[in-house]
Design an enzyme around this catalytic site. Structure first.
Site, short mmCIF file in Angstrom:
data_model
loop_
_atom_site.label_atom_id
_atom_site.label_comp_id
_atom_site.label_asym_id
_atom_site.label_seq_id
_atom_site.Cartn_x
_atom_site.Cartn_y
_atom_site.Cartn_z
N GLU A 158 0.80 -1.24 0.00
CA GLU A 158 0.00 0.00 0.00
C GLU A 158 0.83 1.29 0.00
O GLU A 158 0.61 2.18 0.81
CB GLU A 158 -0.95 -0.01 1.20
N ASN A 201 2.12 -5.24 -3.11
CA ASN A 201 0.71 -5.54 -2.83
C ASN A 201 -0.06 -4.26 -2.58
O ASN A 201 0.43 -3.35 -1.90
CB ASN A 201 0.67 -6.42 -1.56
N HIS A 237 -10.53 -6.41 -2.07
CA HIS A 237 -11.59 -6.27 -1.06
C HIS A 237 -12.76 -5.57 -1.75
O HIS A 237 -12.68 -4.38 -2.06
CB HIS A 237 -11.11 -5.42 0.12
N GLU A 266 -6.06 -10.88 -0.99
CA GLU A 266 -6.88 -10.66 0.22
C GLU A 266 -8.36 -10.65 -0.13
O GLU A 266 -9.14 -9.84 0.39
CB GLU A 266 -6.49 -9.34 0.90
N ASP A 268 -12.11 -10.68 -0.52
CA ASP A 268 -13.41 -10.84 0.14
C ASP A 268 -14.42 -9.98 -0.59
O ASP A 268 -14.07 -8.95 -1.17
CB ASP A 268 -13.37 -10.59 1.65
C1 XIL Z 1 -6.37 -6.25 8.34
C2 XIL Z 1 -6.69 -7.41 9.27
O1 XIL Z 1 -7.59 -8.26 8.61
C3 XIL Z 1 -7.30 -6.91 10.55
O2 XIL Z 1 -7.44 -7.97 11.49
C4 XIL Z 1 -6.42 -5.81 11.16
O3 XIL Z 1 -7.08 -5.27 12.29
C5 XIL Z 1 -6.16 -4.73 10.15
O4 XIL Z 1 -5.56 -5.30 9.00
N1 XIL Z 1 -4.97 -4.61 3.73
C6 XIL Z 1 -3.97 -5.43 4.21
C7 XIL Z 1 -4.24 -6.30 5.39
O5 XIL Z 1 -2.91 -5.51 3.59
O6 XIL Z 1 -3.09 -6.48 6.17
C8 XIL Z 1 -5.36 -5.77 6.23
O7 XIL Z 1 -5.65 -6.74 7.24
C9 XIL Z 1 -6.57 -5.48 5.38
C10 XIL Z 1 -6.27 -4.44 4.34
#
Ligand code: XIL
Length: 451
Positions: A158, A201, A237, A266, A268
């Site tokens: 990020e 990422n 996401h 990641e 979802d």
């Molecule tokens: C999130 C986790 O799922 C949570 O448990 C934590 O509180 C915050 O981080 N991008 C990422 C992940 O790269 O590391 C993040 O994970 C979600 C967004």
């Protein structure tokens, strides 16, 4: 000193790990019908984020072990967890996940080495030259500890801003070291563990847009100058504000065409029922259409532990039943599996009526708000449903429509008025108006039950 011993200890187990992986592969070839085995049939991994503190829950571990071929520690490898004070590394929780994964023959994704978030405050207080040393020490400490055990590392996470500018995001690294910190992190990472794939990422880079263009330009530049980068991770996401982009596959492909692997890291997707299933299908199909898309990771095993649990964004519900999205993913992966196996919870024909309830605030004003609960039938038709809404103590409901409430203290139990009968996968809902009386907190929606 401690680190050297731990490194040797972890390395010494590597032979055992390889043996375990072979056993698992042989086993899964016989027992098809899991996400991991179906993805393996396509030459891909199918992973999940894992939290160490849930590994002791039998259903959690059983679902994890049965379905997935890769794990990403959800928080346990982040800087705040692994180097809370300078030079003092703590690997306990991350080791538990890595050990568990290896005992099951699963691969491990490393997440993440350099990120502005979940960063201990001591890092932000360093001057530039100290910060550069600390960043490299951190990379060496983590990657050294897990050398040879991680298939892909998110080296930098990020680093670009949201929105149209394509600019770098402000962070201690960016602000004090400038754009070059990313390149330096990748060069350090390559030397620390030459066997690991090194990924950049990010999120909101899933379609073609200003942010993904900026990442694209960086990767292109890295490839042209020989900066070591092997892969780009697309967090993915998704929800109604950020839906699966229509040019997702094209975007993955243009990165792959630069000569890097792409991974969905990641995933979802908030929602439920057949709409959520259709979105998952789009994502899996996009990855499978890009030969350099080497695998997918969903961001959690079960809705109940999701970081976005109110959006029920994952493949297993809170009871570890397979959701329609699970069947969709399995089938898109070409699983010889059994979407529709009457023995599977949640599948059509299992004989068990089920439903899910999801909440959104549809209107908001200073003294009140409107809430809407969407009820979606599972794999069986249902003739009635029951959902509970627990309101913060101060709040009161002044109107309710498309449902029949009964009250017990601040818990409102809602049953259908006219809308109890639903086909499998179909949705209805009820709405209500709340007087805030000084509390703006959201209500808690309980488990939906159906008959
Ligand atoms: C999130 C986790 O799922 C949570 O448990 C934590 O509180 C915050 O981080 N991008 C990422 C992940 O790269 O590391 C993040 O994970 C979600 C967004």
């Amino acid at each position: 000193m401690t680190m050297t011993v731990r490194r040797l200890t972890r390395a010494a187990t590597a032979g055992l790990v390889a043996a375990a992986a072979l056993t698992a592969a042989a086993h899964s070839a016989e027992a098809a019908d899991t996400l991991g085995s179906a993805a393996a049939g396509q030459g891909r991994y199918f992973g999940t984020a894992v939290a160490a503190n849930h590994l002791g829950e039998a259903d959690y571990a059983a679902t994890l072990d049965r379905e997935f071929s890769s794990v990403t520690p959800e928080n346990e490898m982040k800087w705040d967890a692994t180097e809370p004070s300078r030079g003092t590394f703590s690997f306990g929780s991350a080791d538990r996940i890595v050990d568990h994964a290896q005992s099951q023959g699963m691969d491990v994704r490393g997440h993440t080495l350099v990120w502005h978030s979940q960063l201990p405050s001591w890092v932000g207080s360093l001057g530039a030259s100290d910060l550069r040393t600390a960043m490299n020490d951190h990379i060496n400490g983590l990657m050294g500890h897990y050398k040879g055990e991680i298939h892909s590392w998110d080296v930098v996470n990020e680093a670009f801003q949201d929105g149209g500018s394509g600019a770098r995001r402000s962070s201690p690294f960016q602000d004090k070291l400038g754009n070059g910190f990313i390149e330096e992190a990748f060069r350090t990472a390559r030397a620390a563990d030459p066997a690991a794939k090194l990924c950049y990422n990010d999120y909101n880079t899933d379609g073609v847009n200003a942010k993904s263009n900026a990442v694209y330009d960086m990767v292109k530049d890295f490839k042209s100058r020989g900066v070591p980068i092997d892969c780009v991770g697309f967090q993915s996401h998704f929800n109604s504000n950020s839906p699966v982009p229509s040019d997702y596959r094209q975007n993955l492909q243009r990165f792959a065409d630069l000569g890097v692997d792409v991974q969905i890291t990641e995933l979802d997707i908030e929602g439920s029922g057949s709409a959520q299933a259709a979105d998952y299908t789009k994502v899996v199909e996009a990855c499978l259409a890009v030969s350099r898309c080497t695998g997918m990771t969903v961001w959690g095993v079960t809705d109940k532990y999701s970081w976005r649990s109110s959006g029920t964004p994952l493949l297993f519900d809170g009871n570890y039943s397979e959701k329609p999205a699970y069947d969709a993913v399995l089938s898109a992966l070409g699983g010889s599996g059994d979407p529709g196996d009457p023995d599977d919870p949640g599948d059509p024909g299992d004989g068990t009526p089920s439903c899910t309830a999801t909440y959104t605030r549809t209107a908001d004003w200073s003294s009140g708000y409107n809430g809407q609960v969407t009820i979606t039938a599972g794999g069986e038709p249902i003739s009635s449903w029951t959902a509970t809404v627990t309101l913060p103590a101060q709040q009161s409901v002044s109107a309710l429509w498309n449902g029949t409430p009964t009250w017990s203290g601040n818990v409102m139990t809602v049953r259908p008025s006219w809308n109890g009968t639903l086909a499998a996968g179909a949705s209805t809902g009820f709405g209500f108006t709340v007087a805030k009386n000084g509390s703006d907190a959201a209500p808690v929606i309980g488990t939906c039950t159906a008959s």
